[in-house]
Enzyme design. Structure first.
Site, short mmCIF file in Angstrom:
data_model
loop_
_atom_site.label_atom_id
_atom_site.label_comp_id
_atom_site.label_asym_id
_atom_site.label_seq_id
_atom_site.Cartn_x
_atom_site.Cartn_y
_atom_site.Cartn_z
N ILE A 448 0.84 -1.20 0.00
CA ILE A 448 0.00 0.00 0.00
C ILE A 448 0.87 1.25 0.00
CG2 ILE A 448 -1.98 -1.13 1.04
CD1 ILE A 448 -1.11 0.00 3.75
N THR A 577 13.13 2.23 2.59
CA THR A 577 11.68 2.17 2.80
C THR A 577 11.36 2.19 4.29
OG1 THR A 577 11.73 -0.24 2.59
CG2 THR A 577 11.17 1.00 0.62
N GLU A 648 3.83 1.11 11.96
CA GLU A 648 2.97 1.86 12.86
C GLU A 648 3.69 2.58 13.99
OE1 GLU A 648 -1.14 -0.44 12.75
OE2 GLU A 648 0.58 -1.65 12.21
#
Lengths: 683, 338
Positions: A448, A577, A648
């Protein structure tokens, strides 16, 4: 390694769900209820059907019947309206513009009933959910009330966080059609095609393989694309009704009421401590919004159960079922709002005890996970705090609030801790060696925007000892081997482990062939097992946020000049990333602290600021210097990659660090997010 | 979006005649606000008359030393104009504080004056709104009005004008030139917008079919000392909670001339004439500035959740004028991004 999908994305070659237009596609525009509670009494589509190009108008009166797996997905199955914006009808037309225009011509008449939309912690009807997203509803150790009463230092504070909306860049979209074989095909913007396919199969009474959902490229999700939402089933319903491919792309405004949000919360935290700041009691009681038609309960007290040592401890979660849309997970559900409250309270306790907030956290470092008594597989919170303090120059800090000025700016710094569990769930991967030296790696993983395309390519190339360009990765397709969706910061851990194990299995088998790939290729498929260590260790990543902020004395405007995040999240598979994930999380935390929040009109049951002009997310000018540091951390227990997951943790605690810096700058403690200018003005 | 006819007008007269004669026709310039409103179903024209190539897109000097800004000059071009930047910094600052570079590249001077309120109820066709549907009611009064008006509002409407540039133009005493069915006219920009009263659906005094062709800036040597200060919920790309456009001329510690306008507080760019009157001839002390600001805001009638705008506007007026008094502070190094 650079993103393997980067070129396709920046050149527009990556095709997202709504870019697919099978021949004969028609377009769907959903119609949302304009009441918060009641029933649809009548739907008059006469005018809409007279518009040239309109194919059908669907409502509960004529929509095909489905067996919805959850109440929220029973779209157009009954006249009952439980929240404003709930889909009560839909127009299907030859063009998106016609569908939207015709939707304005559909007359829906309602019978209204009284609604309840205001979240209060003293309201009737609050209840304890039986099932949370994760963990137990309540927890209790020791005699909390007595310990709080007898504590030398006590703190009793209430923190509130507003409704927040995930708002990924790519709006939710679904394209659905039936094949000649009676199978349902979908292109869909989601975070995991298998679970979408399973829900759709249940709804339409199909076997799982009769639904195929593809989503190789997804423009963000932040949790909002993990679960199936009503528009997915609505699109499939429409394809059933009109017998043609149907495309539905939600508008930004529709996304505020139909794909979930972070529920508003009221959190009361009581702390009892010794004068030196050592905690004796922690109580964390949470009231959060759920919806009237379906329950949603997120674990905001989870971090409180494992962050700090204290013999007496209590956590509770209560729900307020309101006539509002169903909440969903949004980046670090539970942990993110929970840590805003807990870490803000720690900052207040540090001040009450006259102990430095970094030192206070170190003093409360537990030897074992406080509620389970398990050892941590690895825990380097203290190292994160110390390294961050060193880099940030924290030692020079004078804790006195409102004591530093530069021109009309008040300057301050703040700190907060971060944490997020390291979990892994079973996944299946298939690796095929081709005679030309290439390998196909297939798994229904989901990228995503996180970098899954890249890291899975890397993991496979490393395990197969080949060049990454030799890897043909296939992800984002429910026809591929099953895997969990992209959620819970467990993608790399779960998919990567499966890919790694499948690659190892393939190499073992290749050896049986003397290292020569047979002409038909050679294939290995492995379903990874759950971690044997998961029940023996507490497994989490940790981090520390340091924030430098300034507040304009005249206007109350806050600017965050620097955010430093130091994390211990195991091994980084891809530094680039990883950094993007962590800094993105920190910026989202900044956005949560200063900007984000939907305002509610109680009389209408309406989220008023439901667009990007008025629901503010941090823009470039709001973001100062962002520094991300990852400590070298070895954790042999979390998974074979040693990677803890980092989607997260970047947001967790970040808002508390901003609020602490704002307090340090101004002397105004904001316990009610977002920190809008008026909260800092002295009138 | 409702199907519509698009046409490019060939002359101002033809454009005016077309819109005057057709109730469903509207002018289209940059489209940055109109097209949004069409998507939302708030504006439902059946005919768009593109006037972008009619008006001039240049800034020309006037014989009296002022400037004429063609209605088609884009916000980005106007903000970059060297004469504007040096002689009317308040205007350049206001332009650059609005929207985003992409929007400023499209938005025009004429269109910017006519942009409509961003009141959430006005923009949501599923709610009542007296501005959108006269007589339907105003949920904002009791509902969400944090960003709405504290001055000059009515029972019928508490919307604010959303613009930045028009606030600067109000402080600069600009003149708006139009072509209308009754011929050309010129009116002060401060009389262009109207307070809502009982007719909140009328944003301005322009007649149907009346087209803005240019904006004239008067000669004001003192405008070099001018400033626009905007307070908002994020650092860019947000509408003003409160903004101040200030022009100040001080000699020997006494205020010789002052022009003040407020944004984000009323249905119009709010020219603060009461404060100006108090300040003219007064000694430029912080105390006097504060009293003048308070006099201006004595008329404020804040709603439940926007009371903060009153002291914010007061402090912002004082601070902006103080900054103009101390030119060095205008370049506060902390303003620069690290």
């Amino acid at each position: 390694m650079d993103r393997v999908d980067g070129l396709a994305k920046v050149t527009g070659q990556a095709r997202y769900a709504a870019d697919h237009l099978p021949e004969g596609t028609v377009f769907l525009y959903p119609i949302g209820a304009t009441i918060a509670h009641g029933r649809v009494a009548a739907v008059d589509a006469t005018e809409a059907l007279a518009i040239h190009g309109v194919v059908a108008v669907l409502s509960h009166r004529n929509a095909p019947r489905i067996e919805a797996p959850t109440p929220d997905l029973a779209v157009l199955q009954s006249p009952v309206v439980d929240h404003r914006g709930q889909f009560v009808a839909a127009v299907v037309a030859e063009s998106p513009v016609t569908a939207r225009e015709a939707a304005a011509a559909v007359r829906v008449r309602y019978e209204t009933e009284p609604h309840r939309v205001e979240l209060r912690d003293d309201a009737e009807g609050l209840y304890a959910p039986e099932k949370m997203l994760v963990g137990a509803t309540d927890s209790l150790l020791g005699d909390v009330d007595r310990a709080l009463r007898e504590a030398v230092v006590g703190l009793d504070r209430t923190y509130t966080t507003p409704y927040a909306h995930n708002n990924p860049m790519e709006p939710h979209a679904t394209v659905a059609w039936w094949t000649e074989d009676g199978e349902l095909r979908m292109h869909d913007a989601n975070q995991g095609s298998h679970s979408i396919a399973a829900d759709v199969a249940t709804a339409f009474g199909l076997r799982p393989h009769q639904v195929r959902v593809t989503s190789p490229y997804v423009g963000g999700g932040f949790g909002s694309k993990l679960y199936t939402h009503p528009h997915v089933l609505l699109t499939a319903l429409a394809a059933t009704a009109v017998g043609r491919p149907v495309s539905c792309a939600l508008t930004r405004q529709q996304m505020f009421t139909s794909v979930g949000h972070r529920p508003a919360m009221i959190q009361r935290i009581r702390l009892g401590a010794e004068p030196d700041g050592r905690l004796v009691a922690i109580s964390h009681e949470i009231v959060q919004q759920s919806s009237a038609h379906q329950e949603y309960a997120e674990h905001a007290a989870r971090p409180t159960r494992m962050m700090y040592a204290a013999p007496h401890r209590r956590t509770t979660h209560r729900l307020a079922p309101l006539h509002l849309p169903l909440p969903t997970i949004m980046r670090a559900p539970g942990d993110c709002p929970g840590m805003f409250a807990l870490e803000s309270a720690l900052d207040e306790l540090a001040e009450a005890c006259g102990v430095d907030p970094v030192e206070l956290r170190i003093r409360n470092e537990p030897a074992l996970a406080p509620e389970t008594g398990r050892p941590f597989s690895s825990r380097h919170l203290v190292e994160c705090l110390r390294e961050g303090a060193r880099r940030f120059g924290w030692a020079e800090r004078d804790p006195t609030p409102r004591a530093r000025r530069q021109g009309r700016w008040l300057l301050g710094t703040g700190v907060a801790a971060a944490t997020y569990p390291a979990t892994r769930v079973p996944a299946t991967a298939e690796v095929t060696a081709h005679p030309d030296g290439d390998y196909t790696v297939a798994i229904d993983a989901s990228d995503i925007g996180t970098g899954a395309w890249t890291v899975l390519t890397q993991i496979a190339a490393d395990a197969l000892r080949t060049d990454p360009r030799r890897i043909r990765l296939r992800i984002g397709d429910s026809a591929l081997p099953p895997a969990p969706g992209a959620g819970g910061s467990r993608g790399t851990a779960s998919w990567g482990t499966a890919v790694l194990e499948a690659a190892h299995e393939l190499r073992r088998r290749l050896e049986e062939y003397g290292g020569q790939v047979p002409p038909d290729g050679l294939r290995a498929r492995v379903a990874s097992e759950p971690s044997a260590w998961a029940d023996r260790f507490a497994m989490s990543g940790f981090g520390a946020h340091f924030v430098r902020a300034r507040v304009d004395m005249d206007s109350g405007e806050t600017r965050v000049d620097q955010m430093l995040g130091v994390f211990a999240v195991g091994r980084l598979v891809n530094a680039k990333t990883a950094r993007s994930q962590l800094s993105g999380g920190m910026i989202m935390g900044l956005s949560m602290a200063l900007h984000e929040g939907t305002r509610l009109d109680p009389a209408l049951g309406l989220f008023t600021n439901a667009d990007f002009a008025q629901y503010h997310v941090a823009c470039n000018a709001d973001v100062g210097q962002i520094d991300v540091v990852c400590l070298d951390e070895e954790d042999p227990y979390v998974n074979p990659l040693g990677a803890k997951g980092l989607g997260e943790i970047g947001i967790v605690g970040a808002a508390a660090a901003v609020a602490a810096a704002v307090y340090h700058a101004t002397g105004v403690r904001v316990r009610d997010l977002p920190i809008h200018p008026e909260r800092l003005l002295r009138g | 979006m409702r199907p519509f006819r698009y046409e490019r007008a060939t002359s101002p007269d033809a454009a005016v005649a077309t819109v005057a004669a057709n109730p469903g026709a509207v002018f289209l310039a940059g489209g940055t606000n109109l097209v949004d409103l069409m998507r939302l179903g708030v504006a439902r024209p059946d005919r768009l008359v593109d006037v972008r190539r009619l008006a001039t897109d240049t800034v020309e000097p006037l014989a009296d030393g002022g400037l004429r800004i063609g209605a088609a000059v884009t916000n980005s071009r106007l903000a970059a104009d060297l004469t504007i930047r040096s002689r009317y910094p308040v205007l350049a600052q206001a332009l650059l504080s609005g929207a985003s570079p992409q929007l400023r590249n499209l938005a025009t001077t004429g269109g910017n004056l006519l942009q409509r309120t961003r009141c959430p109820y006005f923009q949501n066709v599923t709610t009542p709104c007296n501005k959108r549907e006269p007589g339907s009611g105003c949920p904002a009064r009791e509902g969400d009005h944090r960003t709405l008006a504290v001055l000059g509002h009515s029972e019928a409407c508490v919307a604010t004008h959303p613009g930045d540039m028009p606030v600067a133009l109000a402080a600069l005493d600009a003149t708006v030139r139009t072509e209308g069915p009754a011929g050309p006219r010129a009116l002060p920009v401060t009389s262009l917008h109207r307070l809502p009263g009982d007719e909140p659906h009328r944003d301005t005094v322009l007649d149907r079919g009346e087209l803005i062709t240019a904006v004239d800036l008067p000669v004001l040597p003192l405008t070099a000392r001018s400033r626009y200060r905007k307070v908002r919920d994020r650092a860019s790309y947000a509408f003003a909670l409160v903004s101040v456009a200030a022009v100040l001329d001080v000699a020997g510690g006494t205020i010789r001339d002052v022009r003040l306008a407020l944004g984000g507080v009323a249905h119009v760019p709010w020219r603060a004439r009461r404060a100006e009157e108090q300040l003219l001839g007064a000694v430029a002390t912080e105390e006097n500035l504060r009293r003048a600001a308070e006099a201006e805001l004595a008329a404020a009638r804040p709603l439940r959740d926007n009371g903060f705008k009153v002291p914010l506007a007061r402090d912002l007026i004082v601070r902006t004028l103080l900054d103009l008094l101390e030119p060095l502070q205008r370049h506060d190094p902390t303003e620069a991004r690290p």
